[in-house]
Scaffold this motif. Sequence first.
Motif, PDB file in Angstrom:
ATOM      1  N   ASN A 252       0.797  -1.387   0.016  1.00 23.25           N
ATOM      2  CA  ASN A 252      -0.227  -0.034  -0.086  1.00 23.25           C
ATOM      3  C   ASN A 252       0.941   1.289  -0.058  1.00 23.25           C
ATOM      4  O   ASN A 252       0.330   2.564   0.212  1.00 23.25           O
ATOM      5  N   ALA A 253       2.247   1.230  -0.181  1.00 28.63           N
ATOM      6  CA  ALA A 253       2.765   2.316  -0.147  1.00 28.63           C
ATOM      7  C   ALA A 253       2.647   3.097  -1.379  1.00 28.63           C
ATOM      8  O   ALA A 253       2.363   2.765  -2.443  1.00 28.63           O
ATOM      9  N   SER A 254       2.590   4.525  -0.995  1.00 30.71           N
ATOM     10  CA  SER A 254       2.457   5.442  -2.223  1.00 30.71           C
ATOM     11  C   SER A 254       3.472   5.532  -3.077  1.00 30.71           C
ATOM     12  O   SER A 254       3.376   5.854  -4.132  1.00 30.71           O
ATOM     13  N   LYS A 255       4.821   5.349  -2.769  1.00 29.84           N
ATOM     14  CA  LYS A 255       6.118   5.557  -3.442  1.00 29.84           C
ATOM     15  C   LYS A 255       6.883   4.396  -2.791  1.00 29.84           C
ATOM     16  O   LYS A 255       7.012   3.798  -1.704  1.00 29.84           O
ATOM     17  N   ASN A 256       7.516   3.894  -3.766  1.00 33.21           N
ATOM     18  CA  ASN A 256       8.312   2.568  -3.476  1.00 33.21           C
ATOM     19  C   ASN A 256       9.655   2.650  -4.472  1.00 33.21           C
ATOM     20  O   ASN A 256       9.436   2.568  -6.063  1.00 33.21           O
ATOM     21  N   TYR A 257      10.941   2.540  -3.949  1.00 29.12           N
ATOM     22  CA  TYR A 257      12.122   2.652  -5.062  1.00 29.12           C
ATOM     23  C   TYR A 257      13.036   1.228  -4.856  1.00 29.12           C
ATOM     24  O   TYR A 257      13.354   1.312  -3.576  1.00 29.12           O
ATOM     25  N   PHE A 258      13.237   0.602  -5.783  1.00 30.71           N
ATOM     26  CA  PHE A 258      14.189  -0.462  -5.414  1.00 30.71           C
ATOM     27  C   PHE A 258      14.894  -0.759  -6.948  1.00 30.71           C
ATOM     28  O   PHE A 258      14.247  -0.245  -8.047  1.00 30.71           O
ATOM     29  N   GLY A 259      16.004  -1.581  -7.077  1.00 29.37           N
ATOM     30  CA  GLY A 259      16.559  -2.129  -8.209  1.00 29.37           C
ATOM     31  C   GLY A 259      17.920  -2.507  -7.965  1.00 29.37           C
ATOM     32  O   GLY A 259      18.204  -2.697  -6.962  1.00 29.37           O
ATOM     33  N   GLU A 260      18.817  -2.767  -9.179  1.00 30.94           N
ATOM     34  CA  GLU A 260      19.856  -3.274  -9.148  1.00 30.94           C
ATOM     35  C   GLU A 260      21.099  -2.297  -9.699  1.00 30.94           C
ATOM     36  O   GLU A 260      20.876  -1.737 -10.945  1.00 30.94           O
ATOM     37  N   ILE A 261      22.250  -2.450  -9.378  1.00 33.82           N
ATOM     38  CA  ILE A 261      23.354  -1.341  -9.857  1.00 33.82           C
ATOM     39  C   ILE A 261      24.367  -2.718 -10.086  1.00 33.82           C
ATOM     40  O   ILE A 261      24.900  -3.454  -9.236  1.00 33.82           O
ATOM     41  N   TYR A 262      24.915  -2.464 -11.521  1.00 32.22           N
ATOM     42  CA  TYR A 262      25.702  -3.801 -11.890  1.00 32.22           C
ATOM     43  C   TYR A 262      27.118  -3.121 -11.673  1.00 32.22           C
ATOM     44  O   TYR A 262      27.442  -2.202 -12.585  1.00 32.22           O
ATOM     45  N   TYR A 263      28.122  -3.692 -11.242  1.00 30.75           N
ATOM     46  CA  TYR A 263      29.752  -3.185 -11.261  1.00 30.75           C
ATOM     47  C   TYR A 263      30.414  -3.957 -12.173  1.00 30.75           C
ATOM     48  O   TYR A 263      30.428  -5.520 -12.065  1.00 30.75           O
ATOM     49  N   LEU A 264      31.296  -3.661 -12.884  1.00 34.72           N
ATOM     50  CA  LEU A 264      32.383  -4.053 -13.697  1.00 34.72           C
ATOM     51  C   LEU A 264      33.417  -4.554 -13.267  1.00 34.72           C
ATOM     52  O   LEU A 264      33.479  -4.226 -11.793  1.00 34.72           O
ATOM     53  N   GLN A 265      34.313  -5.275 -13.637  1.00 34.43           N
ATOM     54  CA  GLN A 265      35.656  -5.788 -13.088  1.00 34.43           C
ATOM     55  C   GLN A 265      36.251  -4.828 -12.246  1.00 34.43           C
ATOM     56  O   GLN A 265      37.071  -4.718 -11.405  1.00 34.43           O
ATOM     57  N   ASP A 266      36.393  -3.284 -13.052  1.00 36.18           N
ATOM     58  CA  ASP A 266      37.394  -2.373 -12.569  1.00 36.18           C
ATOM     59  C   ASP A 266      36.708  -1.760 -11.422  1.00 36.18           C
ATOM     60  O   ASP A 266      37.279  -0.600 -11.123  1.00 36.18           O
ATOM     61  N   GLY A 267      35.425  -1.893 -11.033  1.00 41.80           N
ATOM     62  CA  GLY A 267      34.778  -1.329 -10.020  1.00 41.80           C
ATOM     63  C   GLY A 267      33.893  -0.171 -10.334  1.00 41.80           C
ATOM     64  O   GLY A 267      33.031   0.405  -9.842  1.00 41.80           O
ATOM     65  N   SER A 268      33.764   0.141 -11.811  1.00 41.59           N
ATOM     66  CA  SER A 268      32.936   1.185 -12.186  1.00 41.59           C
ATOM     67  C   SER A 268      31.471   0.515 -12.469  1.00 41.59           C
ATOM     68  O   SER A 268      31.278  -0.722 -12.541  1.00 41.59           O
TER      69      SER A 268
END
Length: 313
Positions: A252-268
């Motif tokens: 029932n949340a009016s706002k919701n934020y989630f997801g994934e961040i993928y890092y390369l081998q060099d850390g970027s």
Amino acid sequence: MGFFDNLFKKHEPEVSKQEFKHNVYGVEISQYSSLPRYYFIQGECYDIDSPKSVSSIPVCETHFSINEEDWGIDTVLREHVNRYYSHIPEELKSTCYPKISEFEWNGLKRESAQEKQARIRQETEQFEKEKKLRSISLKDMKQFHFDGYQLSEPIYDNNMCIITILNSDQLQVKRDMEFINTLVKESCAIAEIKPLLHIDVESLKFDIEKIEHTTINQYFTYFECNPYTKTGKLSKFPLILHYATESFNDVNASKNYFGEIYYLQDGSIGKCRLIYWNRRTMYLIDLGLIGKTLSTKKIEKTYNGDKAVIYKA
């Protein structure tokens, strides 16, 4: 030869002949599948093409010798609706699945040889996957260049290799998320999204909660270790940041934020999958490398169940 090509190796009685009252099927084939249509159980004949007949099948032990294999009536129904799904009327599907569940709930589920082989293969694959994930250590992650993070020793949980985020690493996570906020601001401008989508980094939840009435842990913001591919090579994205706020499980949340961040081998950061819920509207923003620059690749908007791509690079 097909599985059912030799289905009727011996003469079975016609449906009208009821000398055999139990564990016997008739010769007529279903109009929807390659299975026999009629089955005698406890003195009654049941039609697997009829929702009314299927719903009245008694929950009891059954044994039908099909292609020299021992099947229960639940096995028959599973094969009927799963293998020939596109041919089965919706009303019949909605009757077969609850009846199949009744047999399983009562401990009467019978597997076909193919089902057993598939289950064993799946269990073996899951065991090997778990074994590999459990063997991942901090040493495996240190071969990459995540210099901005200290990283703790990985643990195995929820079918993943997880690194919980230390207090010392939370500040860097927030910095990375603020960087993502600047890119999302550009995404909103490109797709003319108003109001601007923005993650309050202070609302990210790093704590772990126990799901009520279970032994399962709920993680919100954490790292997933993915150092190797299935063939044992170094992964392109060895570290994945999963992020979420306190409202992650609040329907029932009016706002919701989630997801994934993928890092390369060099850390970027190499790509992102960002989800923003705002009441009945959801935006999915995919960021990825265009050349060497992390940029907006696609934006989807879903409103009241209707999904549309509103931008694609």
